[in-house]
Write an enzyme that holds these catalytic residues in place. Structure first.
Site, short mmCIF file in Angstrom:
data_model
loop_
_atom_site.label_atom_id
_atom_site.label_comp_id
_atom_site.label_asym_id
_atom_site.label_seq_id
_atom_site.Cartn_x
_atom_site.Cartn_y
_atom_site.Cartn_z
N ARG A 136 -47.32 41.03 -21.80
CA ARG A 136 -46.23 41.67 -22.56
C ARG A 136 -45.70 42.83 -21.74
NH1 ARG A 136 -45.23 45.53 -26.71
NH2 ARG A 136 -43.81 44.72 -28.32
N ASP A 143 -66.73 16.08 -0.91
CA ASP A 143 -65.65 17.00 -1.28
C ASP A 143 -65.10 17.61 0.01
OD1 ASP A 143 -64.03 18.67 -2.88
OD2 ASP A 143 -65.48 20.29 -2.67
N ASN A 162 -66.24 20.92 -10.49
CA ASN A 162 -65.52 19.66 -10.64
C ASN A 162 -66.24 18.51 -9.94
OD1 ASN A 162 -64.94 20.90 -8.17
ND2 ASN A 162 -63.07 19.73 -7.91
#
Length: 914
Positions: A699, A575, A905
């Site tokens: 909101r 990675d 992952n």
């Protein structure tokens, strides 16, 4: 005959005047003997009505206790619909006879229409709904000791808390007073967590006091938000949480009882070869002593020394047993230390209103822990609240479905209203994984009392033999068999020869006995010479020393065989973030809208554009644009403020902490908790490694719903059709993202990527309602929209370039691997330009090396993939499944594959690796 049926049917179907009832009124009905709510079953083949049998029971009379706890009468189901308990339907029972007498004609028709319907026995809404408090918390026969704690300052015992999860029980949750009863009974705070200065506790909270206080607690939303800049004590508190650990234990499993050194010596001695040698030594020593003591000495040769051979064999046996036993003893101690280090990890907790990182061993009952996607849950508990939490509980329950979690306050409210169903799940199980979402939960069981702890107590792993050790042991056995067979054959031949010559042998009996002993010793010598009894010991010593040396170099070796396997590795799939790079990210460049470029340490200037400093670029922003950027960075984030090593810092994804630092330094952002306090979050879309982005819906005060999204820049740019054209305007000016600005933005993203920067873009879009018209909703929650349906035609806000420098020595390590014949491959989720730039810096890319993206790679046929794999050196934009496919295919080609990674992952690839 129909009148009782009509009356009962009317009772069940009568429309209520109100939807809610007080528990006290229900319990008064029971006290007065008015068991009018009845369940019945109508047999359509019989004209006689069934007896009406009371089924609703209430365990306690009306008191202050029952007033504050939910009363859940046996729930009723008619024709598949759940009927809610309603006060007025009870209150009207006394008058129902008179009302039914006046409406007999209308009811008769109703009865006839339902005469053939399938009325079934009414059932409770959730399993155990009809249990009393005593029944819900009754000890099992094998764990009664968990319910008995001396001088318990808490309202609950470990056994009572375990009833929540053994198995999941809403009845037990209700009996304990729900989330607020647990909060009071465990003497904690659902918002601020435990006090870091707590040691011993004064006084005692009774069970009744905890459960009665459940409905007196303030809703979480109304409680004071603890400022994130509150500094908690960083000194070591002597005796911290003494009473909690005494009552509920700590979050450790008892160490496996070590094997005594004498047992290890015995195990080492119980080897087939050593047993054969022991038999030979005893015989040789006995005969030698007999010759030396029982026979007159030879005048010419002096005293007999044949006993020395037997003694020498015994000394060899002792040496082998000592070396093997002592080595095993040392290895046992090494692995105990290694396993203790292996299981330790940091988790995010809230203590004294401050988010802090603590060791998993320091988690205790009453702690408030954070939950994030990818977390492995360290202890049992009750979910408090959050967004979209789903857990994989397959390791604990065997169920493969993702389990959606409902907040404890909501579950309690549903229990009070009598609308709870078995689908409500506030229970967090230790050992399970958080698949998505963010939130917090209250710890109720740790260590040996937790679900995972109980499983692990029966599964404490034994140290495994390595493949080489198994092969050597097999070889030693074969050599032992062959050596024994050869020695036996030789002994038989020489014995026959000896017996055949006895008739002409004129030697004394003593010499003839010595001749036979010589035959036996020759046969035994063949066994001794043939068996390499020292080889397994030498291999074990070598592996143990290798493990110890790697541990000194900060390499934790979980299994000895890893030392062997790594020696045979032919390819390494690594990675990028946090492995090749430092994972210390900083925003060094960016683009606001498509016009304003800024940079700090990276030189991105050329003749065609002007790059501003950070101060100049952010100084241009209007308050409206500044607030929009703050929302994109602070609200659309799972990172939070906390402490590491006594210093205030941001904790979470390094990308998000870099953005928060940018906002704090350039946008005037205050404490993150304050920025988030006044915002109503409607829906959260956690980061997904497949779609490479995350989002949140808030909101606004105007009633408008705003979707904020951030993620991989090139993917986000494709989602945008509009842009903010003037970042200095007080009113947001939105225009179409035409071809020219799109190309310009794409060129900037490429520029950042060529400088090895991770590029993150920010988008937003406003909606008049949520979910929007035409958007698909989630199957289990119609108030939540699907991300793919709403993340379309977005407005482009800007992009930032984040620098992540290489680790020291990475280039040298890659070169050493390549010199040893090991192919190093980079597998990353970054875009292909950034991945290529980092790979070139590391020296991973060679002349024949190929670079591909995950979406293209996974579309290849098996033949094409096999042709490309030998030259593939960088796989960019790869998903967890792409990484797994790569490792699997390499293994099929005969490679021994090592994988390095630091994120969830990377999990599938790590599991698949050799």
């Amino acid at each position: 005959a129909l009148i009782p049926l009509i009356m009962a049917t009317d009772q069940l179907l009568a429309p209520p005047a109100t939807l809610h009832t007080s528990v006290c009124s229900l319990n008064h009905i029971q006290q007065n003997g008015s068991d009018m709510l009845q369940s019945h079953h109508h047999d359509s083949t019989s004209s006689e009505p069934e007896n009406l049998t009371p089924t609703t029971t209430y365990s306690e009379p009306c008191s202050s206790s029952t007033l504050l706890s939910p009363s859940s009468p046996t729930a009723k189901s008619f024709g598949g619909d759940t009927l809610r308990c309603r006060a007025d339907s009870f209150n009207s029972v006394a008058q129902s006879s008179r009302s039914r007498a006046d409406s007999f004609n209308s009811k008769a028709e109703t009865a006839r229409s339902r005469a053939n319907s399938d009325l079934t026995t009414l059932r409770s809404r959730f399993e155990g709904d009809d249990l009393t408090t005593e029944e819900a918390l009754r000890p099992d026969r094998n764990n009664e000791k968990d319910f008995q704690v001396e001088n318990n300052p808490f309202a609950f015992s470990p056994g009572q808390l375990n009833k929540n999860l053994d198995p999941k029980s809403l009845a037990a949750f209700r009996a304990l007073g729900g989330i607020f009863g647990l909060e009071r009974g465990l003497r904690t705070d659902l918002v601020a967590g435990l006090n870091v200065d707590e040691t011993t506790l004064d006084g005692k909270i009774s069970f009744q006091e905890a459960t009665e206080s459940a409905n007196l607690q303030k809703p979480l939303e109304s409680r004071r938000i603890i400022a994130q800049d509150v500094i908690v004590t960083d000194r070591e508190v002597k005796g911290q949480y003494h009473d909690r650990k005494r009552v509920f234990k700590d979050n450790r499993l008892p160490a496996k009882k070590p094997i005594s050194i004498w047992r290890l010596f015995w195990n080492a001695y119980n080897d087939r070869v050593l047993l054969i040698l022991t038999a030979a030594a005893v015989i040789s020593l006995a005969l030698g002593i007999y010759e030396a003591v029982g026979q007159p000495p030879d005048p010419q040769g002096g005293a007999s020394l044949d006993w020395v051979e037997g003694l020498a064999i015994i000394v060899a046996i002792v040496v082998v047993v000592l070396v093997t036993g002592l080595n095993d003893y040392r290895r046992e101690r090494q692995f105990s230390a290694l396993n203790a280090r292996k299981d330790d990890r940091q988790v995010k907790a809230i203590r004294s209103g401050k988010s802090v990182m603590i060791s998993v061993y320091d988690v205790t009952v009453g702690d408030i822990l954070h939950l994030e996607s990818g977390d492995s849950i360290p202890a049992d508990g009750i979910f408090i609240g959050g967004h979209g939490i789903r857990c994989d509980e397959s390791s604990a329950t065997g169920e493969s479905d993702a389990m959606k979690k409902t907040g404890g306050p909501e579950v309690w409210q549903r229990l009070v209203e009598g609308t709870a169903t078995s689908k409500l799940d506030p229970f967090i199980i230790s050992g399970s994984k958080v698949l998505e979402g963010v939130g917090t939960y209250l710890v109720t069981s740790v260590g040996v009392n937790s679900s995972f702890g109980k499983i692990m107590m029966g599964l404490q792993a034994e140290n495994e033999e390595t493949p080489l050790q198994v092969k050597l042991a097999r070889m030693a056995n074969w050599i032992g068999y062959l050596g024994t067979s050869a020695a036996g054959l030789l002994f038989v031949i020489l014995t026959i020869r000896f017996l055949a010559g006895l008739s002409g042998n004129t030697d004394t009996p003593a010499k003839r006995g010595q001749s036979f002993l010589d035959i036996l010793i020759v046969a035994i010598t063949i066994i001794v010479v043939a068996v390499p009894e020292g080889l397994p010991v030498a291999v074990t010593l070598a592996l143990s020393f290798a493990t110890k040396k790697m541990f000194k170099e900060n390499n934790l070796v979980r299994h000895l065989r890893a030392c062997e396997t790594m020696g045979n590795a032919t390819t390494i799939c690594s990675d990028k973030t946090g492995t090749l790079t430092q994972n210390k990210m900083t925003v060094v460049a960016g683009l606001l809208g498509t016009e304003v470029n800024f940079a700090r340490d990276v030189d991105l200037e050329d003749e065609d554009k002007t790059v501003l400093t950070f101060a100049a670029a952010f100084g241009r922003l209007s308050s409206t644009t500044r607030n929009l950027l703050l929302q994109s960075v602070a609200i659309n984030s799972t990172a939070f403020e906390g402490e590491e090593d006594g210093k205030a810092t941001y904790i979470g994804s390094k990308t998000e902490t870099a953005l928060l630092t940018l906002a704090k330094e350039n946008l005037g952002m205050g404490p993150v908790a304050e920025e988030r306090a006044g915002v109503e979050v409607v829906q959260l879309f956690p980061f997904d490694s497949d779609r490479k982005c995350m989002g949140v819906v808030i909101r606004l005060a105007s009633g408008v719903y705003r979707l904020l999204v951030k993620g991989a820049a090139e993917i986000m740019l494709d989602k945008a059709t509009l842009e903010v054209t003037d970042v200095s305007a007080e009113t947001l000016e939105i225009d179409e993202l035409s071809e020219g600005p799109r190309i310009k933005a794409s060129a900037n993203i490429d520029d950042f990527a060529t400088q090895s920067l991770r590029t993150i873009a920010m988008l937003y879009k406003d909606f008049q309602q949520w979910p929007p018209d035409g958007a698909q909703t989630l199957e289990d929650d119609k108030h939540m929209a699907k991300f793919e349906d709403v993340c379309q035609e977005m407005i482009f806000l800007g992009v930032v370039g984040i620098q992540d420098p290489l680790r020291d020595g990475v280039s040298r390590a890659v070169r050493q691997c390549q010199d040893a014949g090991i192919v190093v491959r980079m597998v990353t989720g970054d875009n292909i330009t950034t991945a290529s730039a980092i790979a070139k810096q590391c020296g991973i890319i060679t002349e024949k090396g190929r670079i591909m993206e995950g979406p293209s790679f996974r579309q290849l046929s098996d033949d094409d993939m096999n042709k490309i794999l030998p030259d593939l050196q960088v796989l960019a934009r790869s998903s967890p499944e792409d990484k797994r496919i790569l490792v699997t295919k390499l293994k099929q080609l005969g490679e021994t594959v090592a994988v390095t990674g630091d994120g969830t992952n990377d999990g599938p690839a790590l599991k698949m690796a050799d």
